[in-house]
Scaffold this motif. Structure first.
Motif, short mmCIF file in Angstrom:
data_model
loop_
_atom_site.label_atom_id
_atom_site.label_comp_id
_atom_site.label_asym_id
_atom_site.label_seq_id
_atom_site.Cartn_x
_atom_site.Cartn_y
_atom_site.Cartn_z
N LEU A 1 -17.36 -45.95 -28.31
CA LEU A 1 -18.60 -46.05 -27.53
C LEU A 1 -19.20 -47.45 -27.65
N ILE A 2 -19.19 -47.99 -28.87
CA ILE A 2 -19.77 -49.31 -29.10
C ILE A 2 -18.93 -50.40 -28.44
N ALA A 3 -17.59 -50.28 -28.55
CA ALA A 3 -16.69 -51.30 -28.01
C ALA A 3 -16.75 -51.36 -26.48
N GLN A 4 -16.94 -50.21 -25.84
CA GLN A 4 -16.96 -50.16 -24.38
C GLN A 4 -18.32 -50.54 -23.79
N SER A 5 -19.31 -50.73 -24.64
CA SER A 5 -20.65 -51.04 -24.17
C SER A 5 -20.75 -52.51 -23.74
#
Length: 251
Positions: A72-76
């Motif tokens: 979730l963090i990486a795709q933000s």
């Protein structure tokens, strides 16, 4: 660890669904009746499972947010803001878990000890409402930070911070009061049971059903606040009822 988190999540969902049903039965049953005692025990055991599973999951994510929410963090588009949001979100879940556990445990212990409050004055018991207040203050600080940086809506943090401070203060007031009236323990038990119900229903509307309520925008706040309002009315009703019974008996 991911498998453990997923397993705990399923256990939490099942326990939450059961708790929402079981909460109603002892609340509407005649107090002291077989159904009240039996289903009250079922509800208590279910709430312990619900709270402990949530406490463990929340702690796991807060300790290692990039491990559990890394995708979730990486795709933000803004990983730093997303990481901060994850921490604030799971701090709120940690608080709700702690509120649930503290409320149900206090209700259970008050029922066991009745008018004798000495067992409640041990350090490990007093630590629970103190910890609840401490985490509520963390929520308050996070709410202020959220309002300044416009990450997400801070309203839930402010509402629950106030709820946690009030609940913790009320528990400590009961524990350390120099004197309490005869059946005050009944009111304390029912108030804490209602408090645990407020926590589980609020968690459902605020998190479990948040996707279904997204389309109504800020009106979601109505559903988030509704359990607290209805629970507050129930607490007031039971307090007046049992205080009235005591007054009549005393007269």
């Amino acid at each position: 660890m991911l498998h453990l988190h997923t397993f705990l999540l399923y256990i939490h969902i099942i326990a939450g669904a059961l708790a929402m049903v079981l909460f109603v039965i002892p609340m509407v049953a005649r107090k002291g009746s077989l159904n009240h005692r039996k289903y009250g025990r079922f509800y208590t055991y279910t709430m312990y499972i619900l709270a402990v599973s949530a406490l463990v999951m929340s702690t796991m994510v807060l300790v290692a947010p990039t491990y559990f929410k890394g995708q979730l963090i990486a795709q933000s588009a803004s990983p730093e803001n997303t990481l901060a949001t994850v921490r604030m979100f799971w701090t709120l879940l940690l608080f709700l878990s702690l509120l649930t556990f503290t409320s149900i445990h206090h209700a259970n212990r008050v029922l066991q000890t009745k008018a004798d409050r000495a067992p409640l004055r041990q350090w490990h018991y007093v630590a629970m409402p103190l910890l609840l207040i401490a985490v509520a203050l963390v929520l308050l600080v996070q709410g202020v930070m959220m309002s300044q940086h416009a990450l997400v809506s801070p309203y839930l943090h402010f509402i629950f911070a106030a709820l946690g401070i009030v609940n913790g203060y009320q528990m400590l007031s009961y524990i350390f009061a120099k004197r309490v009236v005869g059946n005050r323990w009944i009111i304390e038990h029912l108030s804490s049971m209602c408090g645990s119900g407020i926590a589980v229903y609020t968690a459902f509307f605020a998190f479990g059903a948040r996707h279904a309520l997204t389309h109504i925008g800020q009106w979601q706040l109505l559903f988030w606040m509704m359990p607290g309002v209805l629970g507050g009315v129930a607490i007031y009703f039971y307090s007046k009822k049992y205080q009235h019974l005591k007054t009549r008996r005393g007269a």
